[in-house]
Design a protein around this motif. Structure first.
Motif, PDB file in Angstrom:
ATOM      1  N   ASP A   1       0.564  -1.123   0.021  1.00 54.85           N
ATOM      2  CA  ASP A   1       0.049   0.054  -0.032  1.00 54.85           C
ATOM      3  C   ASP A   1       0.857   1.287   0.073  1.00 54.85           C
ATOM      4  OD1 ASP A   1      -2.281  -1.244  -0.069  1.00 54.85           O
ATOM      5  OD2 ASP A   1      -2.825  -0.936   1.960  1.00 54.85           O
TER       6      ASP A   1
ATOM      7  N   MET B   1       1.464   0.806  -5.038  1.00 57.34           N
ATOM      8  CA  MET B   1       0.093   0.903  -5.269  1.00 57.34           C
ATOM      9  C   MET B   1      -0.500   0.806  -6.826  1.00 57.34           C
ATOM     10  SD  MET B   1      -1.118   3.915  -2.515  1.00 57.34           S
ATOM     11  CE  MET B   1      -2.768   3.957  -3.186  1.00 57.34           C
TER      12      MET B   1
ATOM     13  N   TYR C   1      -1.290  -2.921  -8.249  1.00 62.12           N
ATOM     14  CA  TYR C   1      -2.099  -3.450  -7.684  1.00 62.12           C
ATOM     15  C   TYR C   1      -2.599  -4.875  -8.487  1.00 62.12           C
ATOM     16  CZ  TYR C   1      -3.031  -0.773  -3.370  1.00 62.12           C
ATOM     17  OH  TYR C   1      -3.079  -0.002  -2.264  1.00 62.12           O
TER      18      TYR C   1
ATOM     19  N   LYS D   1      -6.428  -4.677  -6.171  1.00 52.96           N
ATOM     20  CA  LYS D   1      -6.866  -3.664  -5.083  1.00 52.96           C
ATOM     21  C   LYS D   1      -6.015  -4.118  -4.037  1.00 52.96           C
ATOM     22  CE  LYS D   1     -10.826  -6.604  -3.811  1.00 52.96           C
ATOM     23  NZ  LYS D   1     -12.112  -6.589  -3.352  1.00 52.96           N
ATOM     24  N   SER D   2      -6.012  -3.329  -3.096  1.00 52.53           N
ATOM     25  CA  SER D   2      -5.340  -3.403  -1.881  1.00 52.53           C
ATOM     26  C   SER D   2      -5.387  -4.870  -1.398  1.00 52.53           C
ATOM     27  CB  SER D   2      -5.479  -2.375  -0.791  1.00 52.53           C
ATOM     28  OG  SER D   2      -4.942  -2.612   0.374  1.00 52.53           O
TER      29      SER D   2
END
Length: 240
Positions: free
Chosen positions: A113, A117, A120, A126-127
């Protein structure tokens, strides 16, 4: 096959009374040959299997809290205490790969994160913190592992910690798809993962490290005994 041999450098150990040199592993190991593209380290808690896997990750240049050579972040007590006391023998040496450490995966997710980022896509889009624990593990395997096109070594410390039985089977399929060019060493308690065809299973529970048949593992025998007829085992467990 790539990593062929792990040698414990006992001549570098000065004090066997301190951790990790006090572990049973140190008395039981001199040199371990790696003979299969998929190798499992199995044994009771405290037998040293995760400590040895962490030391291998250290010698590979992977972050010992989890990650690859490209991941650099600070985590308390992330040093591999055994790392400087083993030697790896390769043919040929691999520089690509990843170390998954279930207990510190949260810190790896924080690192992604904070620094990665834009990538991803390698973790399911996504995180990792925005996914369930099991989803984050499986997306790491599906996307990050398969994105590496070169030959690689993957070191997994108790990957079943976040995976349902069905998703453990999904991991087995990913391993199957990658083994033509990759090598896996996995520390596990999962009798499902241990059932991977033609895997080498190394027991850390005997007087020395030794290869063991899948059906001879305590994990398989206890699980089978419980599933086939749990009542006698529960009576034995609950009665003084």
């Amino acid at each position: 096959m790539y990593l062929r041999r792990i040698t414990l450098l006992k001549e570098k150990i000065n004090d066997y009374s301190i951790y990790p040199f006090s572990l049973p592993l140190i008395q039981r190991m001199d040199m371990l040959e790696v003979r299969s593209p998929v190798t499992f380290f199995v044994g009771e808690n405290g037998s040293g299997k995760s400590t040895l896997l962490e030391a291998v990750a250290y010698q590979c240049g992977f972050h010992t809290a989890g990650g690859s050579r490209q991941n650099t972040y600070e985590v308390k007590s992330a040093e591999a205490a055994l790392g400087d006391h083993i030697r790896l023998s390769w043919l040929p040496k691999l520089t690509e790969g990843f170390f998954l450490r279930a207990e510190s995966f949260y810190h790896f997710a924080n690192h992604i994160d904070e620094t990665d980022m834009t990538n991803y896509k390698y973790y399911g889009g996504k995180s990792l913190h925005q996914q369930s624990h099991g989803e984050s593990f499986l997306n790491l395997f599906r996307h990050k592992f398969t994105s590496i096109r070169e030959s690689a070594i993957y070191l997994l410390d108790e990957p079943e910690a976040a995976l349902s039985p069905a998703r453990q089977l999904s991991l087995m399929r990913i391993i199957h798809d990658l083994t033509p060019r990759c090598q896996f060493i996995i520390a596990t308690h999962s009798p499902i993962l241990m059932g991977y065809p033609e895997a080498d299973i190394i027991s850390f529970d005997e007087d020395r490290l030794q290869r063991i048949d899948y059906r001879d593992t305590e994990h398989y025998q206890i699980t089978r005994r419980f599933l086939e007829n749990p009542a006698p085992l529960l009576r034995e467990l609950f009665n003084d």
